[in-house]
Design a protein around this motif. Structure first.
Motif, PDB file in Angstrom:
ATOM      1  N   GLY A  22      -7.485  86.132 110.929  1.00  0.00           N
ATOM      2  CA  GLY A  22      -6.524  86.698 110.036  1.00  0.00           C
ATOM      3  C   GLY A  22      -7.058  86.999 108.635  1.00  0.00           C
ATOM      4  N   HIS A  23      -7.744  85.871 108.113  1.00  0.00           N
ATOM      5  CA  HIS A  23      -8.333  86.180 106.735  1.00  0.00           C
ATOM      6  C   HIS A  23      -9.368  87.145 106.453  1.00  0.00           C
ATOM      7  CE1 HIS A  23      -6.279  82.860 104.681  1.00  0.00           C
ATOM      8  NE2 HIS A  23      -6.325  82.046 105.786  1.00  0.00           N
ATOM      9  N   VAL A  24     -10.183  87.440 107.538  1.00  0.00           N
ATOM     10  CA  VAL A  24     -11.487  88.190 107.710  1.00  0.00           C
ATOM     11  C   VAL A  24     -10.575  89.610 107.768  1.00  0.00           C
ATOM     12  CG1 VAL A  24     -13.213  89.256 108.830  1.00  0.00           C
ATOM     13  CG2 VAL A  24     -12.960  86.928 108.547  1.00  0.00           C
ATOM     14  N   ILE A  25      -9.871  89.962 108.624  1.00  0.00           N
ATOM     15  CA  ILE A  25      -9.106  91.109 108.834  1.00  0.00           C
ATOM     16  C   ILE A  25      -8.327  91.628 107.667  1.00  0.00           C
ATOM     17  CG2 ILE A  25      -7.541  92.315 110.334  1.00  0.00           C
ATOM     18  CD1 ILE A  25      -8.605  90.911 112.564  1.00  0.00           C
ATOM     19  N   ALA A  26      -7.527  90.602 106.997  1.00  0.00           N
ATOM     20  CA  ALA A  26      -6.791  90.968 105.769  1.00  0.00           C
ATOM     21  C   ALA A  26      -7.622  91.471 104.835  1.00  0.00           C
ATOM     22  CB  ALA A  26      -5.908  89.783 105.439  1.00  0.00           C
ATOM     23  N   ALA A  27      -8.651  90.776 104.493  1.00  0.00           N
ATOM     24  CA  ALA A  27      -9.594  91.114 103.571  1.00  0.00           C
ATOM     25  C   ALA A  27     -10.231  92.627 103.464  1.00  0.00           C
ATOM     26  CB  ALA A  27     -10.927  90.146 103.327  1.00  0.00           C
ATOM     27  N   MET A  28     -10.585  92.838 104.964  1.00  0.00           N
ATOM     28  CA  MET A  28     -11.287  94.172 105.476  1.00  0.00           C
ATOM     29  C   MET A  28      -9.957  95.110 104.936  1.00  0.00           C
ATOM     30  SD  MET A  28     -11.555  97.134 107.373  1.00  0.00           S
ATOM     31  CE  MET A  28     -10.529  96.698 108.820  1.00  0.00           C
ATOM     32  N   LEU A  29      -8.825  95.019 105.587  1.00  0.00           N
ATOM     33  CA  LEU A  29      -7.560  95.917 105.177  1.00  0.00           C
ATOM     34  C   LEU A  29      -7.524  96.175 103.734  1.00  0.00           C
ATOM     35  CD1 LEU A  29      -5.219  95.004 108.065  1.00  0.00           C
ATOM     36  CD2 LEU A  29      -6.648  97.079 107.795  1.00  0.00           C
ATOM     37  N   GLU A  30      -7.685  95.128 103.088  1.00  0.00           N
ATOM     38  CA  GLU A  30      -7.204  95.037 101.616  1.00  0.00           C
ATOM     39  C   GLU A  30      -8.690  95.951 100.796  1.00  0.00           C
ATOM     40  OE1 GLU A  30      -6.371  91.413  99.566  1.00  0.00           O
ATOM     41  OE2 GLU A  30      -7.447  92.142  97.830  1.00  0.00           O
ATOM     42  N   ARG A  34      -8.440  99.659  98.884  1.00  0.00           N
ATOM     43  CA  ARG A  34      -8.739  99.857  97.549  1.00  0.00           C
ATOM     44  C   ARG A  34      -9.828 100.911  97.406  1.00  0.00           C
ATOM     45  NH1 ARG A  34      -9.058  93.997  94.589  1.00  0.00           N
ATOM     46  NH2 ARG A  34      -7.083  93.545  94.514  1.00  0.00           N
ATOM     47  N   GLN A  35     -10.876 100.852  98.233  1.00  0.00           N
ATOM     48  CA  GLN A  35     -11.864 101.733  98.510  1.00  0.00           C
ATOM     49  C   GLN A  35     -12.075 102.355  99.967  1.00  0.00           C
ATOM     50  OE1 GLN A  35     -15.118  99.519  96.825  1.00  0.00           O
ATOM     51  NE2 GLN A  35     -14.786 100.306  94.717  1.00  0.00           N
ATOM     52  N   PRO A  36     -11.297 103.458 100.016  1.00  0.00           N
ATOM     53  CA  PRO A  36     -11.216 104.204 101.585  1.00  0.00           C
ATOM     54  C   PRO A  36     -12.866 104.588 101.945  1.00  0.00           C
ATOM     55  CG  PRO A  36      -9.659 105.022 100.206  1.00  0.00           C
ATOM     56  CD  PRO A  36     -10.281 104.017  99.572  1.00  0.00           C
ATOM     57  N   GLU A  37     -13.646 105.055 101.072  1.00  0.00           N
ATOM     58  CA  GLU A  37     -14.915 105.248 101.218  1.00  0.00           C
ATOM     59  C   GLU A  37     -15.714 104.432 101.852  1.00  0.00           C
ATOM     60  OE1 GLU A  37     -13.623 105.279  98.140  1.00  0.00           O
ATOM     61  OE2 GLU A  37     -14.839 104.416  96.897  1.00  0.00           O
ATOM     62  N   LEU A  38     -15.681 103.088 101.658  1.00  0.00           N
ATOM     63  CA  LEU A  38     -16.346 102.162 102.256  1.00  0.00           C
ATOM     64  C   LEU A  38     -15.945 101.458 103.558  1.00  0.00           C
ATOM     65  CD1 LEU A  38     -17.058  99.952  99.025  1.00  0.00           C
ATOM     66  CD2 LEU A  38     -18.485 101.524 100.119  1.00  0.00           C
ATOM     67  N   GLU A  39     -14.929 102.304 104.256  1.00  0.00           N
ATOM     68  CA  GLU A  39     -14.345 101.735 105.351  1.00  0.00           C
ATOM     69  C   GLU A  39     -15.447 101.550 106.447  1.00  0.00           C
ATOM     70  OE1 GLU A  39     -11.857 104.410 107.228  1.00  0.00           O
ATOM     71  OE2 GLU A  39     -11.020 103.000 108.903  1.00  0.00           O
ATOM     72  N   GLY A  40     -16.189 102.167 106.701  1.00  0.00           N
ATOM     73  CA  GLY A  40     -17.384 101.921 107.763  1.00  0.00           C
ATOM     74  C   GLY A  40     -18.315 100.876 107.290  1.00  0.00           C
ATOM     75  N   THR A  45     -19.066  94.788 108.474  1.00  0.00           N
ATOM     76  CA  THR A  45     -19.044  93.379 108.216  1.00  0.00           C
ATOM     77  C   THR A  45     -18.067  92.504 108.518  1.00  0.00           C
ATOM     78  OG1 THR A  45     -19.905  94.168 105.980  1.00  0.00           O
ATOM     79  CG2 THR A  45     -19.096  92.084 105.924  1.00  0.00           C
ATOM     80  N   MET A  46     -16.912  93.117 108.776  1.00  0.00           N
ATOM     81  CA  MET A  46     -15.620  92.480 109.387  1.00  0.00           C
ATOM     82  C   MET A  46     -16.190  92.101 110.874  1.00  0.00           C
ATOM     83  SD  MET A  46     -11.998  93.759 110.702  1.00  0.00           S
ATOM     84  CE  MET A  46     -12.639  94.541 111.963  1.00  0.00           C
ATOM     85  N   PHE A  47     -16.725  92.889 111.534  1.00  0.00           N
ATOM     86  CA  PHE A  47     -16.977  92.693 113.114  1.00  0.00           C
ATOM     87  C   PHE A  47     -18.041  91.749 113.166  1.00  0.00           C
ATOM     88  CE2 PHE A  47     -15.399  96.880 114.305  1.00  0.00           C
ATOM     89  CZ  PHE A  47     -14.435  96.372 115.124  1.00  0.00           C
ATOM     90  N   LEU A  48     -18.930  91.496 112.235  1.00  0.00           N
ATOM     91  CA  LEU A  48     -19.859  90.175 112.080  1.00  0.00           C
ATOM     92  C   LEU A  48     -19.245  89.145 111.715  1.00  0.00           C
ATOM     93  CD1 LEU A  48     -22.774  89.588 111.984  1.00  0.00           C
ATOM     94  CD2 LEU A  48     -23.198  90.186 109.655  1.00  0.00           C
ATOM     95  N   GLY A  49     -18.103  89.176 110.769  1.00  0.00           N
ATOM     96  CA  GLY A  49     -17.519  87.895 110.345  1.00  0.00           C
ATOM     97  C   GLY A  49     -16.908  87.552 111.521  1.00  0.00           C
ATOM     98  N   ILE A  50     -16.100  88.207 112.338  1.00  0.00           N
ATOM     99  CA  ILE A  50     -15.270  88.056 113.547  1.00  0.00           C
ATOM    100  C   ILE A  50     -16.176  87.259 114.408  1.00  0.00           C
ATOM    101  CG2 ILE A  50     -13.994  88.863 115.345  1.00  0.00           C
ATOM    102  CD1 ILE A  50     -12.601  90.561 113.295  1.00  0.00           C
ATOM    103  N   GLY A  51     -17.451  87.794 114.613  1.00  0.00           N
ATOM    104  CA  GLY A  51     -18.368  87.134 115.491  1.00  0.00           C
ATOM    105  C   GLY A  51     -18.724  86.105 115.382  1.00  0.00           C
TER     106      GLY A  51
END
Length: 71
Positions: A22-30, A34-40, A45-51
């Motif tokens: 939950g924390h990892v996904i919330a941080a990615m969404l936040e 803030r910076q939509p150009e860095l979404e990819g 990084t989110m998938f690595l963190g979730i793994g």
């Protein structure tokens, strides 16, 4: 008694992983908001963190099995 310890180990690991995800996904969404150009980059990084977070319940289950089979 070992079964109770195994249940606590597996349950605690699952709860911890859920909170961590939950924390990892919330941080990615936040970050994406803030910076939509860095979404990819943030998504990768989110998938690595979730793994890495998901490794915790696997270790918890292994510890639970070890507790059950310990003599």
């Amino acid at each position: 008694m070992a079964q109770i310890g195994a249940g606590i180990a597996a349950g605690g690991a699952a709860i911890g992983a859920g909170i961590g995800n939950g924390h990892v996904i919330a941080a990615m969404l936040e970050g994406t908001a803030r910076q939509p150009e860095l979404e990819g980059k943030l998504r990768g990084t989110m998938f690595l963190g979730i793994g890495l977070v998901e490794a915790l319940p696997i270790l918890g289950i292994v510890i639970a099995f070890l507790l059950i089979n310990a003599k």
